[in-house]
Write a protein that holds these residues in place. Structure first.
Motif, PDB file in Angstrom:
ATOM      1  N   SER A  43       0.874  -1.297  -0.141  1.00 30.57           N
ATOM      2  CA  SER A  43      -0.043  -0.140   0.043  1.00 30.57           C
ATOM      3  C   SER A  43       0.902   1.087  -0.021  1.00 30.57           C
ATOM      4  N   GLN A  44       0.344   2.408  -0.430  1.00 37.33           N
ATOM      5  CA  GLN A  44       0.987   3.552  -0.591  1.00 37.33           C
ATOM      6  C   GLN A  44       1.316   3.980   0.900  1.00 37.33           C
ATOM      7  N   ALA A  45       0.522   3.648   1.917  1.00 35.22           N
ATOM      8  CA  ALA A  45       0.737   3.946   3.143  1.00 35.22           C
ATOM      9  C   ALA A  45       2.006   3.313   3.906  1.00 35.22           C
ATOM     10  N   ASP A  46       2.150   1.968   3.593  1.00 34.58           N
ATOM     11  CA  ASP A  46       3.251   1.146   4.066  1.00 34.58           C
ATOM     12  C   ASP A  46       4.336   1.841   3.271  1.00 34.58           C
ATOM     13  N   LEU A  47       4.372   1.983   1.911  1.00 34.90           N
ATOM     14  CA  LEU A  47       5.575   2.665   1.503  1.00 34.90           C
ATOM     15  C   LEU A  47       6.209   3.716   1.999  1.00 34.90           C
ATOM     16  N   ALA A  48       4.897   4.782   2.243  1.00 31.98           N
ATOM     17  CA  ALA A  48       5.341   6.059   2.876  1.00 31.98           C
ATOM     18  C   ALA A  48       5.878   5.809   4.451  1.00 31.98           C
ATOM     19  N   THR A  49       5.544   4.946   5.095  1.00 27.10           N
ATOM     20  CA  THR A  49       6.117   4.438   6.249  1.00 27.10           C
ATOM     21  C   THR A  49       7.413   4.081   6.079  1.00 27.10           C
ATOM     22  N   SER A  50       7.703   3.235   5.323  1.00 23.77           N
ATOM     23  CA  SER A  50       9.051   2.861   4.822  1.00 23.77           C
ATOM     24  C   SER A  50      10.081   4.139   4.454  1.00 23.77           C
ATOM     25  N   HIS A  51       9.395   4.920   3.636  1.00 24.85           N
ATOM     26  CA  HIS A  51      10.238   6.015   3.297  1.00 24.85           C
ATOM     27  C   HIS A  51      10.432   7.087   4.425  1.00 24.85           C
ATOM     28  N   ASN A  52       9.547   7.205   5.341  1.00 24.33           N
ATOM     29  CA  ASN A  52       9.563   8.199   6.315  1.00 24.33           C
ATOM     30  C   ASN A  52      10.724   7.484   7.415  1.00 24.33           C
ATOM     31  N   THR A  53      10.496   6.243   7.639  1.00 23.52           N
ATOM     32  CA  THR A  53      11.729   5.536   8.635  1.00 23.52           C
ATOM     33  C   THR A  53      13.115   5.700   7.989  1.00 23.52           C
ATOM     34  N   PHE A  54      13.112   5.551   6.606  1.00 30.47           N
ATOM     35  CA  PHE A  54      14.455   5.866   6.088  1.00 30.47           C
ATOM     36  C   PHE A  54      14.749   7.272   6.319  1.00 30.47           C
ATOM     37  N   GLY A  55      14.036   8.064   6.077  1.00 26.45           N
ATOM     38  CA  GLY A  55      14.274   9.545   6.286  1.00 26.45           C
ATOM     39  C   GLY A  55      14.666  10.002   7.723  1.00 26.45           C
ATOM     40  N   ILE A  56      13.819   9.541   8.650  1.00 21.35           N
ATOM     41  CA  ILE A  56      14.235   9.829   9.943  1.00 21.35           C
ATOM     42  C   ILE A  56      15.696   8.885  10.298  1.00 21.35           C
ATOM     43  N   ASP A  57      16.111   7.792   9.875  1.00 24.92           N
ATOM     44  CA  ASP A  57      17.308   7.372   9.962  1.00 24.92           C
ATOM     45  C   ASP A  57      18.339   8.076   9.447  1.00 24.92           C
ATOM     46  N   LEU A  58      18.193   8.530   8.302  1.00 26.19           N
ATOM     47  CA  LEU A  58      19.249   9.560   7.598  1.00 26.19           C
ATOM     48  C   LEU A  58      19.263  10.633   8.226  1.00 26.19           C
ATOM     49  N   TRP A  59      18.368  11.346   8.742  1.00 31.53           N
ATOM     50  CA  TRP A  59      18.435  12.632   9.423  1.00 31.53           C
ATOM     51  C   TRP A  59      19.231  12.332  10.878  1.00 31.53           C
ATOM     52  N   ARG A  60      19.021  11.254  11.646  1.00 37.38           N
ATOM     53  CA  ARG A  60      19.819  10.959  12.729  1.00 37.38           C
ATOM     54  C   ARG A  60      21.153  10.787  12.403  1.00 37.38           C
ATOM     55  N   THR A  61      21.441  10.102  11.603  1.00 40.03           N
ATOM     56  CA  THR A  61      22.826   9.584  10.912  1.00 40.03           C
ATOM     57  C   THR A  61      23.499  10.972  10.584  1.00 40.03           C
ATOM     58  N   LEU A  62      23.057  11.754   9.865  1.00 38.55           N
ATOM     59  CA  LEU A  62      23.797  13.171   9.599  1.00 38.55           C
ATOM     60  C   LEU A  62      23.931  13.899  10.780  1.00 38.55           C
ATOM     61  N   ALA A  63      22.775  13.886  11.585  1.00 38.24           N
ATOM     62  CA  ALA A  63      22.815  14.861  12.782  1.00 38.24           C
ATOM     63  C   ALA A  63      23.986  14.442  13.800  1.00 38.24           C
ATOM     64  N   SER A  64      24.184  13.284  13.637  1.00 38.11           N
ATOM     65  CA  SER A  64      25.127  12.618  14.627  1.00 38.11           C
ATOM     66  C   SER A  64      26.501  12.646  13.963  1.00 38.11           C
ATOM     67  N   ASP A  65      26.984  12.756  12.675  1.00 34.57           N
ATOM     68  CA  ASP A  65      28.031  13.032  12.409  1.00 34.57           C
ATOM     69  C   ASP A  65      28.766  14.232  12.582  1.00 34.57           C
ATOM     70  N   GLY A  66      28.115  14.953  13.431  1.00 31.87           N
ATOM     71  CA  GLY A  66      28.736  16.608  13.557  1.00 31.87           C
ATOM     72  C   GLY A  66      28.111  17.604  12.833  1.00 31.87           C
ATOM     73  N   ALA A  67      27.127  17.144  11.916  1.00 35.09           N
ATOM     74  CA  ALA A  67      26.361  18.224  10.941  1.00 35.09           C
ATOM     75  C   ALA A  67      25.298  19.141  11.969  1.00 35.09           C
ATOM     76  N   PRO A  68      25.324  20.299  11.607  1.00 31.43           N
ATOM     77  CA  PRO A  68      24.303  20.953  12.336  1.00 31.43           C
ATOM     78  C   PRO A  68      22.918  20.408  12.403  1.00 31.43           C
ATOM     79  N   THR A  69      22.243  20.491  13.429  1.00 37.52           N
ATOM     80  CA  THR A  69      21.076  19.664  13.674  1.00 37.52           C
ATOM     81  C   THR A  69      19.805  20.723  13.043  1.00 37.52           C
ATOM     82  N   ASN A  70      20.258  21.784  12.751  1.00 42.53           N
ATOM     83  CA  ASN A  70      19.062  22.636  12.136  1.00 42.53           C
ATOM     84  C   ASN A  70      19.109  22.418  10.730  1.00 42.53           C
ATOM     85  N   PHE A  71      18.499  21.183  10.212  1.00 40.66           N
ATOM     86  CA  PHE A  71      18.527  21.129   8.740  1.00 40.66           C
ATOM     87  C   PHE A  71      17.350  20.348   8.204  1.00 40.66           C
TER      88      PHE A  71
END
Length: 160
Positions: A43-71
């Protein structure tokens, strides 16, 4: 994190392209003709959940690597690029990509659902104007498997 970094690198390569393939005409990329299966098992909802979880993981990884957290970032284009790349992957690489993208549905369902998502974004009856264009850029001397090229054309509207 290592898996995420490798997957991000693959997506950047797909997004930036490589080789000497000429750029497509604007008309060819703005309105791709998509031939999609009528009812994906994802379903599109399940695909969106996968994309959103990926996006959150990516944001956390980028933020934890010393990048500014305001992005801000939009994982949609990366998730689509990863899905396209995964269509040509196998073995551990495919497994790593599916893990990073949080995909549990069969590959065919993922590609059909992603293609339908792109078609919905490009639909003329939306209250907004958005044109998502996908294209493969490959080294002219490298052979590409016909089923991969067919999948890219049919699900993503992305010719080589």
């Amino acid at each position: 994190m290592n898996v995420l970094c490798r997957a991000l690198f693959c997506a950047i390569l797909v997004t930036l392209g490589c080789g000497s393939t000429p750029a497509p005409s604007p008309d060819a990329t703005l309105a791709p003709t998509l031939t999609l299966s009528p009812a994906p098992a994802l379903s599109q909802a399940d695909l969106a959940t996968s994309h959103n979880t990926f996006g959150i993981d990516l944001w956390r990884t980028l933020a934890s690597d010393g990048a500014p957290t305001n992005f801000a970032l939009s994982p949609a284009s990366l998730a689509v690029a990863f899905s396209m790349t995964a269509a040509g992957a196998a073995g551990d690489t495919l497994g790593d990509m599916r893990k990073v993208l949080h995909l549990t549905a069969p590959d065919a369902a993922v590609h059909a659902a992603t293609g339908q998502l792109i078609a919905a974004w490009n639909a003329p009856d939306q209250p907004f104007t958005l044109r998502v264009a996908n294209r493969l850029f490959g080294e002219a001397t490298l052979p590409f498997a016909a089923p991969f090229l067919t999948q890219m054309r049919d699900a993503y509207g992305a010719p080589l």
